[in-house]
Scaffold this motif. Structure first.
Motif, mmCIF file in Angstrom:
data_model
loop_
_atom_site.group_PDB
_atom_site.id
_atom_site.type_symbol
_atom_site.label_atom_id
_atom_site.label_comp_id
_atom_site.label_asym_id
_atom_site.label_seq_id
_atom_site.Cartn_x
_atom_site.Cartn_y
_atom_site.Cartn_z
ATOM 1 N N VAL A 143 0.863 -1.181 0.000
ATOM 2 C CA VAL A 143 0.000 0.000 0.000
ATOM 3 C C VAL A 143 0.898 1.228 0.000
ATOM 4 O O VAL A 143 1.678 1.445 0.930
ATOM 5 N N ILE A 144 0.819 2.004 -1.071
ATOM 6 C CA ILE A 144 1.646 3.207 -1.199
ATOM 7 C C ILE A 144 0.763 4.438 -1.082
ATOM 8 O O ILE A 144 -0.058 4.702 -1.958
ATOM 9 N N PHE A 145 0.928 5.174 0.010
ATOM 10 C CA PHE A 145 0.269 6.468 0.168
ATOM 11 C C PHE A 145 1.301 7.541 -0.148
ATOM 12 O O PHE A 145 2.381 7.562 0.447
ATOM 13 N N SER A 146 0.959 8.437 -1.058
ATOM 14 C CA SER A 146 1.931 9.420 -1.546
ATOM 15 C C SER A 146 2.567 10.233 -0.421
ATOM 16 O O SER A 146 3.777 10.472 -0.436
ATOM 17 N N VAL A 149 5.486 8.312 1.149
ATOM 18 C CA VAL A 149 6.723 8.116 0.358
ATOM 19 C C VAL A 149 7.260 9.439 -0.194
ATOM 20 O O VAL A 149 8.259 9.463 -0.911
ATOM 21 N N LYS A 150 6.569 10.533 0.138
ATOM 22 C CA LYS A 150 7.009 11.888 -0.257
ATOM 23 C C LYS A 150 7.139 12.040 -1.775
ATOM 24 O O LYS A 150 8.069 12.666 -2.282
ATOM 25 N N LYS A 157 8.604 7.561 -10.049
ATOM 26 C CA LYS A 157 9.194 6.945 -8.852
ATOM 27 C C LYS A 157 8.161 6.205 -7.995
ATOM 28 O O LYS A 157 8.438 5.136 -7.448
ATOM 29 N N ILE A 158 6.954 6.743 -7.910
ATOM 30 C CA ILE A 158 5.953 6.120 -7.029
ATOM 31 C C ILE A 158 5.539 4.733 -7.549
ATOM 32 O O ILE A 158 5.310 3.803 -6.781
ATOM 33 N N TYR A 159 5.511 4.585 -8.884
ATOM 34 C CA TYR A 159 5.174 3.283 -9.479
ATOM 35 C C TYR A 159 6.347 2.310 -9.291
ATOM 36 O O TYR A 159 6.145 1.117 -9.070
#
Length: 229
Positions: A143-146, A149-150, A157-159
Motif C-alpha cells: 500500500v503506497i500512500f503518496s 513516500v514523499k 518513482k511512485i510506481y
C-alpha cells in the motif's frame, strides 16, 4: 505468448471507492462556508497546494489551512480550522463504509491467480484514516500512500516503489485508475500497462481521457489478465 501479469496496482479514490452517489457527493462538506471564505478563493488556494499536500510537504490539513490563512492575510481562527478538519475526516471516511462487492470479489480472484495486488494512492493523511478499518486493507500486498513516500503520481518513482515492494517488473504489471492526476500517463511512462477504470465515472468525464483501454466494470480486469497469458 503475451505478457505475464505478475502484479495489478490500483488507484484508490474513484477506482476502488467513490465519493459520489447518483451524481451527488455522499458527504455534505463545505469548508469554504465553515471558514467564511468565498468558495472560489478557497478552491483556488486549496487547489494550489494540492501537490504539496500529496507529497507530504504539508504534513496535514491543519498546516495547509494555516498557510492559506497566512497568504490570504485573514485573521486565524483555530476553532474553524478544527471544525473543517473534523468534517473533512468524516467526509473522507464515508466512501470506505460501502465498498462495491465486485471490487472486493475481483481483487480476491486476482490474488487467487497468484498475482500480487498493490495500491498507489495520492492522498494526505486525513483522507485515508478509515483505510485500516475497511475490508480492502488486508487484501493488498503493498500500500503506497503518496504523503508517506514523499512522492505522488504521475511521478515515475511512485510506481517504481510499488513494483520494488512486491518484487515485480513494471513491464509485467498493470495499473488501473480513473485517470486523475495524470496517473495513467505516469504508469505508462514507468513501464506499466495502464487501464482506465470508468465504472464510477459519468461518461462526460470518462470521455475526456483518451489513449488508454477503458474498463466498464472491475471484473473486466480478470478478462484482461486471462487474455495476456
Amino acid at each position: 505468448m503475451g505478457m505475464v501479469v505478475e502484479a495489478v496496482f490500483f488507484d484508490l479514490y474513484e477506482t476502488l471507492i467513490t465519493e459520489w452517489e447518483n451524481g451527488i457527493k455522499k458527504a455534505d462538506y463545505n469548508p469554504a462556508r465553515l471558514l467564511g471564505i468565498e468558495e472560489d478563493i478557497y478552491k483556488r488556494e486549496w487547489g494550489k497546494r494540492r501537490e504539496q499536500r500529496m507529497d507530504g510537504t504539508f504534513p496535514d490539513a491543519k498546516s495547509c489551512l494555516v498557510d492559506m490563512y497566512r497568504v490570504l492575510e485573514t485573521p486565524l481562527n483555530m476553532d474553524d480550522i478544527k471544525k473543517v478538519i473534523e468534517n473533512r475526516i468524516q467526509a473522507k471516511a464515508i466512501p470506505f463504509k460501502s465498498i462495491d462487492e465486485e471490487v472486493i470479489e475481483t481483487i480476491i480472484q486476482i490474488k487467487e491467480m497468484g498475482i500480487k495486488v498493490g495500491l498507489i494512492s495520492n492522498c494526505a493523511p486525513e483522507e485515508v484514516l478509515e483505510w485500516e478499518n475497511s475490508p480492502l486493507a488486508n487484501l493488498f500486498d503493498t500500500v503506497i500512500f503518496s504523503y508517506k513516500v514523499k512522492c505522488a503520481k504521475p511521478n515515475k518513482k511512485i510506481y517504481e516503489i510499488a513494483c520494488t515492494n512486491v518484487n515485480v517488473q513494471p513491464k509485467n504489471s498493470l495499473f488501473i485508475g480513473d485517470g486523475g492526476s495524470n496517473e495513467l500517463f505516469g504508469a505508462r511512462e514507468a513501464g506499466l500497462k495502464a487501464y482506465h477504470a470508468t465504472w464510477f465515472q459519468p461518461p462526460v468525464i470518462s470521455e475526456k481521457i483518451t489513449g488508454f483501454p477503458k474498463l466498464k466494470k472491475p471484473s473486466d480486469i480478470l478478462t484482461i489478465i486471462k487474455s495476456k497469458g
